[in-house]
Design a protein around this motif. Structure first.
Motif, short mmCIF file in Angstrom:
data_model
loop_
_atom_site.label_atom_id
_atom_site.label_comp_id
_atom_site.label_asym_id
_atom_site.label_seq_id
_atom_site.Cartn_x
_atom_site.Cartn_y
_atom_site.Cartn_z
N PHE B 271 63.55 112.03 61.71
CA PHE B 271 63.41 110.63 61.32
C PHE B 271 64.38 109.72 62.05
O PHE B 271 64.66 108.61 61.61
CB PHE B 271 63.55 110.49 59.80
N GLY B 272 64.92 110.23 63.15
CA GLY B 272 65.68 109.36 64.04
C GLY B 272 67.14 109.17 63.68
O GLY B 272 67.74 109.98 62.99
N THR B 273 67.69 108.04 64.15
CA THR B 273 69.12 107.82 64.08
C THR B 273 69.49 106.77 63.03
O THR B 273 70.64 106.38 62.94
CB THR B 273 69.64 107.32 65.44
N ASN B 274 68.51 106.31 62.28
CA ASN B 274 68.77 105.23 61.34
C ASN B 274 68.85 105.76 59.90
O ASN B 274 67.93 106.39 59.42
CB ASN B 274 67.63 104.20 61.47
N TRP B 275 69.98 105.47 59.24
CA TRP B 275 70.20 105.97 57.88
C TRP B 275 69.07 105.54 56.95
O TRP B 275 68.59 106.33 56.12
CB TRP B 275 71.51 105.44 57.31
N ASP B 276 68.65 104.29 57.05
CA ASP B 276 67.64 103.77 56.12
C ASP B 276 66.32 104.51 56.28
O ASP B 276 65.62 104.75 55.31
CB ASP B 276 67.42 102.28 56.36
N ASP B 277 65.98 104.89 57.53
CA ASP B 277 64.71 105.55 57.77
C ASP B 277 64.64 106.91 57.08
O ASP B 277 63.64 107.27 56.47
CB ASP B 277 64.47 105.72 59.28
N ILE B 278 65.73 107.67 57.21
CA ILE B 278 65.69 109.02 56.65
C ILE B 278 65.72 108.94 55.12
O ILE B 278 65.06 109.71 54.42
CB ILE B 278 66.83 109.90 57.21
N ARG B 279 66.44 107.95 54.59
CA ARG B 279 66.48 107.79 53.13
C ARG B 279 65.11 107.36 52.60
O ARG B 279 64.66 107.83 51.56
CB ARG B 279 67.56 106.78 52.75
N ALA B 280 64.44 106.48 53.36
CA ALA B 280 63.11 106.06 52.96
C ALA B 280 62.15 107.23 53.01
O ALA B 280 61.28 107.39 52.14
CB ALA B 280 62.61 104.93 53.87
N ALA B 281 62.32 108.09 54.02
CA ALA B 281 61.44 109.25 54.15
C ALA B 281 61.61 110.17 52.95
O ALA B 281 60.64 110.70 52.41
CB ALA B 281 61.75 110.00 55.44
N PHE B 282 62.86 110.36 52.51
CA PHE B 282 63.11 111.21 51.35
C PHE B 282 62.49 110.60 50.09
O PHE B 282 61.78 111.27 49.34
CB PHE B 282 64.62 111.41 51.16
N ALA B 283 62.76 109.30 49.90
CA ALA B 283 62.30 108.64 48.68
C ALA B 283 60.76 108.59 48.62
O ALA B 283 60.18 108.60 47.54
CB ALA B 283 62.87 107.23 48.58
N SER B 284 60.11 108.55 49.80
CA SER B 284 58.65 108.48 49.79
C SER B 284 58.02 109.86 49.93
O SER B 284 56.83 109.97 50.21
CB SER B 284 58.16 107.54 50.89
N GLY B 285 58.83 110.91 49.74
CA GLY B 285 58.28 112.26 49.69
C GLY B 285 57.85 112.82 51.03
O GLY B 285 57.00 113.69 51.09
N LYS B 286 58.46 112.35 52.12
CA LYS B 286 58.08 112.90 53.42
C LYS B 286 58.99 114.05 53.85
O LYS B 286 58.76 114.70 54.86
CB LYS B 286 58.13 111.80 54.49
N VAL B 287 60.07 114.25 53.10
CA VAL B 287 60.93 115.38 53.39
C VAL B 287 61.56 115.83 52.07
O VAL B 287 61.87 115.01 51.19
CB VAL B 287 62.01 115.01 54.45
#
Lengths: 300, 457
Positions: B271-287
């Motif tokens: 999910f790249g280098t951006n903290w917000d992106d990986i957190r959004a991915a977790f919260a939206s069930g993508k990881v």
């Protein structure tokens, strides 16, 4: 004789001196903002700098020879070249297309002219942030669309194959407004009589486009091509916000690489060497353009 | 017409004058600008009989961190009438450090500056700062009341140069609901690399990846350190200037192989280098599992619509767990400013370390309390009862085995080295050979260290 000659020199240079006086403000501004930093950059590029950014060790051309051997820098040059290739021709062709459309005399055309040039009103930073949301892998608009169409998801900014393209797409979008406005201005300047007489002679639309519009527009086109090329070489804002030069350094354009080297790694010496290299490249490209391109430009 | 011309020439002259002065002497100019605001306060203060000393405090905290910090500073200013602290946000850590380079070592420097952990070596070498050890000795300040594992990072040659402040460590955050669905025990997170790999394989389902990690050098450093591996030579740069990167040794390779295995198996989400992106991915069930900073745990718990578990970071199967290295920032006192200002700075630092202030800071931001007594405060206990996940982050820090590896590396070119690691990770995710990309990163770090050592005064 001598008595006559002395005031002669003074008088003969009178025009030059007046000209200099008029130029003084811009010479002052240029030396402060352009010439001094430029010579300082060239000076620093021969040194390694210490923690405070002061020149510490003289290394001669070592910074340059290191750059030319470094795969990272060669990769940067390639990425920059590709980026220019992706953004400049497509951007200008699109802008020309829109300008031709918007040049037609229709009711409410003013609205379309405003819309097409509106991207000029948005700063690079603001529009990059908007694109960043659209490219977002989990909630971005593009991937939503793809999944609606049952197409595989694309890692727009995370896949090295796609990242440069994605950045180019957003750059084209950002630059179209400016190119559109300049080209439209050029189109409006073309003498209406030329079209009228050609219509009387029975020339079709595309014939007029090829024989009247494009030649008459060529000075404007030449200007916009030069400016777009230089702009593309110097792109920074969208890179910084969209990808930070990643992934796998695939969008690490030279200007971004200079920024990294200078303000994150605090290596002003090698950063200056990169800056000078970029300057030389842009200089060569611009000279080439003037040599090759200007022949086709038709000045009235 | 003539009038217009004249006035425009006049303004042009003014402009060029301003430009000239701004550029020829940019240093002194910025100094003027930055000291102008607090100066009246100082002169005002010295004018009155109680001689209130006003100092500047440069920090890089935005958002909730800034709010909390402002209220702490206000609390300090109200608590006594001898000193006044003016907190100023100076942009990100990098930006504020760049500004400090303009005024460092002069009397215009801020009395206190917050500098991120990887800037520690740079600050010590810079000569801008007064080691706070001198005040600790003078004041007989009891250091043992502070968290030992945090002090370990900032102590160099047994001396404390700066006061630790906001500290965080990495943790593994996971989706308990996804664990249940995949038939895994949601109360027992995988601990070793191979356990994580197996769990990730079970958790991979449709759009959900098993494991992810932000592409950021800090997490790599932590995964190396928890195996007891060193980042650079010279005892992690603590017994001398490091000259060679060691992170491409067996421990670093373990980490890259670990990531490579999952990436090749398709269970790793990038999910790249951006903290917000990986957190959004977790919260939206993508990881289902990912690594985050302890300071991000509160956010993960509140935004995720499912049960969130927090666990220690994983380690290689064949070694024993060493624990984590402290991250975050510390506060530095300037040299070359008035003695009274230094005293004011010291008084403020002492105030910051009291349990009440630390408890507030911990609850507001999720950063650790540098004074463990803060964890005995009532409000902290209440919060912990509600969110037991908070306690895991503190336990992981306190379970850490003190040693060279978990003390963290000390090099002045850390930002550059981290960038090399980021590129190596991105290359790895594209399917390149782990050993090859890691060696390349080590080579780049070596060159950066060589230049830094050569140009050091």
């Amino acid at each position: 004789m001598t008595l006559l000659e002395k005031p002669g020199i003074w008088k003969r240079t009178a025009n030059g001196r007046t000209a200099l006086l008029y130029l003084l403000p811009s010479i002052l501004l240029f030396s402060v903002f352009v010439f001094y930093p430029m010579f300082r950059t060239i000076y620093l590029s021969f040194f390694l700098t210490d923690q405070n950014g002061d020149a510490a060790i003289w290394v001669g051309f070592e910074n340059y020879s290191y750059l030319l051997e470094s795969t990272a820098f060669i990769n940067s040059m390639k990425a920059t070249g590709l980026f220019v290739l992706y953004t400049v021709p497509i951007g200008i062709i699109l802008a020309l297309f829109f300008a031709l459309l918007a040049n037609e005399k229709l009711r409410g055309i003013g609205f379309f002219r405003t819309v097409y040039s509106s991207t000029m009103g948005i700063s690079v930073a603001a529009s990059s942030v908007i694109w960043l949301f659209m490219f977002n892998p989990s909630m971005g608009m593009f991937n939503r669309l793809l999944s609606l169409l049952n197409l595989p998801q694309i890692q727009w900014l995370l896949d090295p194959q796609w990242a440069l393209l994605s950045v180019s797409i957003s750059t084209i979008w950002m630059n179209i407004g400016f190119s559109f406005l300049i080209l439209l201005g050029g189109l409006q300047n073309i003498d209406e009589h030329l079209y009228e007489s050609s219509r009387i002679d029975g020339a079709g639309y595309f014939y007029r486009l090829r024989r009247i519009t494009l030649p008459m527009l060529s000075p404007t086109l030449f200007f916009i091509i030069t400016i777009s090329l230089i702009n593309a070489f110097q792109s920074f804002g969208q890179i910084d916000i969209l990808t930070q030069g990643g992934p796998s350094a695939s969008t690490n354009l030279i200007v971004y690489s200079i920024y990294r080297e200078a303000f994150i790694n605090y290596q002003f010496g090698t950063a200056s060497a990169q800056a000078v290299t970029l300057f030389i490249i842009i200089l060569i490209v611009t000279i080439l353009q003037f040599k090759l391109g200007e022949r086709r430009v038709h000045y009235q | 017409m003539m009038k217009l011309l004249k006035s425009s020439i006049f303004w042009l002259l003014i402009l060029s004058l301003a430009v000239l002065t701004a550029c020829t002497n940019s240093d002194s100019d910025t100094k003027d600008e930055e000291t102008e605001t607090p100066k009246p306060a100082t002169s005002e203060g010295t004018g009155t009989e109680d001689e209130k000393v006003s100092i500047e405090f440069w920090h890089a905290m935005s958002g909730t961190g800034q709010e909390s910090l402002d209220s702490i500073v206000k609390g300090f200013n109200d608590s006594q009438d001898k000193f006044e602290v003016v907190a100023e946000f100076q942009g990100t850590y990098e930006e504020s450090l760049t500004k400090l380079r303009g005024v460092g070592g002069t009397k215009d420097a801020p009395a206190i500056t917050q500098v991120f952990e990887v800037g520690t070596k740079y600050m010590i070498d810079s000569g801008y700062i007064e080691p706070i050890q001198s005040f600790i000795d003078k004041d007989n300040y009891d250091l043992s009341q502070l968290e030992e594992n945090i002090l370990n990072y900032y102590k160099v040659d047994g001396e404390l140069y700066s006061m630790p402040f906001n500290s965080s460590t990495p943790v593994m955050v996971y989706n308990k609901d996804a664990f249940k669905e995949a038939g895994l025990d949601p109360e027992k997170a995988p601990e070793t690399f191979s356990e994580v790999i197996n769990a990730a394989a079970k958790l991979k389902k449709g759009e959900m990846y098993g494991f992810s990690m932000l592409t950021y050098g800090w997490f790599f450093e932590q995964l190396v350190a928890t195996q007891g591996g060193l980042y650079v030579n010279e005892d992690n740069g603590r017994s001398g200037d490091a000259t060679e990167a060691l992170f491409n040794g067996p421990e670093g390779l373990n980490v890259f192989d670990f990531l490579d295995t999952m990436n090749k198996a398709g269970t790793f989400g990038n999910f790249g280098t951006n903290w917000d992106d990986i957190r959004a991915a977790f919260a939206s069930g993508k990881v289902a599992m990912y690594m985050d900073s302890s300071a991000g745990v509160a956010g993960a718990i509140t935004t995720a619509p499912f049960d969130v578990g927090v666990a220690y970071i994983p380690y290689a199967d064949e070694v024993k767990r060493n624990g984590v290295v402290i991250g975050g920032a510390s506060l530095w006192m300037s040299k070359g400013i008035a003695e009274k200002e230094q005293e004011a700075a010291w008084a403020f630092m002492k105030y910051l370390t009291t349990p009440e202030v630390q408890a507030q800071w911990h609850l507001d931001t999720g950063y650790f309390a540098i004074n463990p007594k803060a964890y005995d405060e009532e409000n902290v206990k209440e919060k912990w009862a509600e969110f037991p996940q908070y306690k895991v982050t503190v336990d992981q820090l306190q379970d850490t085995v003190p040693g060279l590896a978990t003390q963290g590396a000390l090099i002045s070119v850390f930002p550059e080295s981290r960038q090399q690691i980021v590129t190596a990770l991105e290359d790895l995710y594209q399917g390149k050979d782990p050993k090859e990309v890691l060696d390349k990163a080590a080579e780049g770090t070596n060159r950066a260290m060589e230049i830094a050592n050569k140009t050091k005064k």
